[in-house]
Scaffold this motif. Sequence first.
Motif, PDB file in Angstrom:
ATOM      1  N   TRP A  70     -15.540  75.298 -12.416  1.00 58.74           N
ATOM      2  CA  TRP A  70     -15.107  73.965 -11.974  1.00 58.74           C
ATOM      3  C   TRP A  70     -16.052  73.551 -10.852  1.00 58.74           C
ATOM      4  O   TRP A  70     -16.196  74.242  -9.853  1.00 58.74           O
ATOM      5  CB  TRP A  70     -13.647  73.981 -11.547  1.00 58.74           C
ATOM      6  N   TRP A  71     -16.646  72.379 -10.998  1.00 55.16           N
ATOM      7  CA  TRP A  71     -17.939  72.029 -10.411  1.00 55.16           C
ATOM      8  C   TRP A  71     -17.801  70.913  -9.371  1.00 55.16           C
ATOM      9  O   TRP A  71     -17.539  69.769  -9.712  1.00 55.16           O
ATOM     10  CB  TRP A  71     -18.820  71.574 -11.572  1.00 55.16           C
ATOM     11  N   LYS A  72     -17.989  71.250  -8.108  1.00 56.82           N
ATOM     12  CA  LYS A  72     -17.937  70.245  -7.040  1.00 56.82           C
ATOM     13  C   LYS A  72     -19.009  69.181  -7.246  1.00 56.82           C
ATOM     14  O   LYS A  72     -18.785  67.983  -7.005  1.00 56.82           O
ATOM     15  CB  LYS A  72     -18.126  70.920  -5.681  1.00 56.82           C
ATOM     16  N   GLU A  73     -20.192  69.618  -7.692  1.00 57.57           N
ATOM     17  CA  GLU A  73     -21.312  68.676  -7.859  1.00 57.57           C
ATOM     18  C   GLU A  73     -21.072  67.664  -8.962  1.00 57.57           C
ATOM     19  O   GLU A  73     -21.819  66.687  -9.092  1.00 57.57           O
ATOM     20  CB  GLU A  73     -22.602  69.458  -8.122  1.00 57.57           C
ATOM     21  N   GLY A  74     -20.018  67.886  -9.767  1.00 55.28           N
ATOM     22  CA  GLY A  74     -19.668  66.908 -10.794  1.00 55.28           C
ATOM     23  C   GLY A  74     -18.990  65.668 -10.251  1.00 55.28           C
ATOM     24  O   GLY A  74     -18.734  64.722 -11.010  1.00 55.28           O
ATOM     25  N   ILE A  75     -18.695  65.642  -8.965  1.00 55.38           N
ATOM     26  CA  ILE A  75     -18.101  64.480  -8.316  1.00 55.38           C
ATOM     27  C   ILE A  75     -19.197  63.787  -7.512  1.00 55.38           C
ATOM     28  O   ILE A  75     -19.794  64.382  -6.617  1.00 55.38           O
ATOM     29  CB  ILE A  75     -16.952  64.883  -7.372  1.00 55.38           C
ATOM     30  N   SER A  76     -19.477  62.532  -7.839  1.00 57.17           N
ATOM     31  CA  SER A  76     -20.534  61.795  -7.147  1.00 57.17           C
ATOM     32  C   SER A  76     -20.151  60.322  -7.070  1.00 57.17           C
ATOM     33  O   SER A  76     -19.198  59.872  -7.706  1.00 57.17           O
ATOM     34  CB  SER A  76     -21.878  61.977  -7.867  1.00 57.17           C
ATOM     35  N   PHE A  77     -20.923  59.575  -6.287  1.00 53.17           N
ATOM     36  CA  PHE A  77     -20.625  58.159  -6.051  1.00 53.17           C
ATOM     37  C   PHE A  77     -21.880  57.337  -6.292  1.00 53.17           C
ATOM     38  O   PHE A  77     -22.980  57.722  -5.871  1.00 53.17           O
ATOM     39  CB  PHE A  77     -20.095  57.969  -4.623  1.00 53.17           C
ATOM     40  N   HIS A  78     -21.703  56.197  -7.009  1.00 49.00           N
ATOM     41  CA  HIS A  78     -22.841  55.436  -7.498  1.00 49.00           C
ATOM     42  C   HIS A  78     -22.588  53.937  -7.386  1.00 49.00           C
ATOM     43  O   HIS A  78     -21.438  53.487  -7.500  1.00 49.00           O
ATOM     44  CB  HIS A  78     -23.104  55.776  -8.970  1.00 49.00           C
ATOM     45  N   PRO A  79     -23.647  53.148  -7.225  1.00 47.46           N
ATOM     46  CA  PRO A  79     -23.490  51.693  -7.300  1.00 47.46           C
ATOM     47  C   PRO A  79     -22.998  51.295  -8.688  1.00 47.46           C
ATOM     48  O   PRO A  79     -23.397  51.887  -9.694  1.00 47.46           O
ATOM     49  CB  PRO A  79     -24.906  51.160  -7.040  1.00 47.46           C
ATOM     50  N   ASP A  80     -22.115  50.316  -8.732  1.00 45.23           N
ATOM     51  CA  ASP A  80     -21.627  49.776  -9.999  1.00 45.23           C
ATOM     52  C   ASP A  80     -22.667  48.795 -10.534  1.00 45.23           C
ATOM     53  O   ASP A  80     -22.894  47.748  -9.917  1.00 45.23           O
ATOM     54  CB  ASP A  80     -20.285  49.064  -9.760  1.00 45.23           C
TER      55      ASP A  80
END
Length: 311
Positions: A70-80
């Motif tokens: 289970w991968w912390k790096e799979g959570i990210s934030f991006h411009p829409d």
Amino acid sequence: MLINKLLIKTQLGLMTAGMIGFCATAPFANAKSQAVMFDDFSYRQFSDAQQNGWQFRYETGHPGIKNATWWKEGISFHPDPMDNGNTVMRITAKTDGTAENTRHTQICHKRKYREGTYAARVYFNDAPQYGPDGDAVIQTFYAISPLQAPMDKNYSEMDFEYLPNGGWGTERLALFATSWETFQLTPWTKVNAYDYHIESLQGWNTLVLQVANSTLKYYINGRLFATHGADVYPEVPMSINFNQWFDPNKLVQSNLMRQYHHDVDWVYFIKDEVISPRDVTLSVEQLRKSNVAQKDTVPDWQPKQKDYCSL
């Protein structure tokens, strides 16, 4: 006794919340509750989200491919890309079919939610970002409690789960609404109620769940598509979650890596009140117009529950 309710309904939009005594159309301005959790996910990195009560799952285990990370790096934030200035949270998972190289992802918010209205605006994807298509990937928004023991009657879980490549008895893409009374892993035994809606939901979708009066009502883009009753009604507080994982029973026969993602624009909860999907949208618009990026006035459950991010 195994209770397995398969209710393939065509009642979208035909039932109203008022049929069972909900006041689902009361304007937000008249809402009685001041207990609201809202998050616009206007973060740059996960550590910013942690300051507002979000945590990531790191424990291996059910569901998904056994022994996967289970991968912390799979959570990210991006411009829409469709809304200049807006930021979305991205949930990413990837696999080559092996446990060693599989990465599932889950993010969770405090264990203090039960009755009220839950909502999120989610972008589902029908195809991977890269690699061969066809895995049974599950893209979700849900609430869950710990399972203290097999077949524990005090377990609670309520799920929106999108399967763009099918699975769980259907070969077609589907959105499942599942409400759980309890289960055990070995031998696999479940007590739940579920419905599924077959339609591509590629793109943005607003998911709303009303929990009140011993009834759960699931909406997709303003349309009611599932109603579950007292036999699966939640008894204990839950955390709010988003995750993405792979069903090991339906994987592409390929050792090539493939990666999927879904995005979350916002999440909203109002305690002890039922409001309509339309009024959820109005509430979120009001918060955004007031430049509220995050708000949490939902009190801790009494006694306070340990935060939970598993299963």
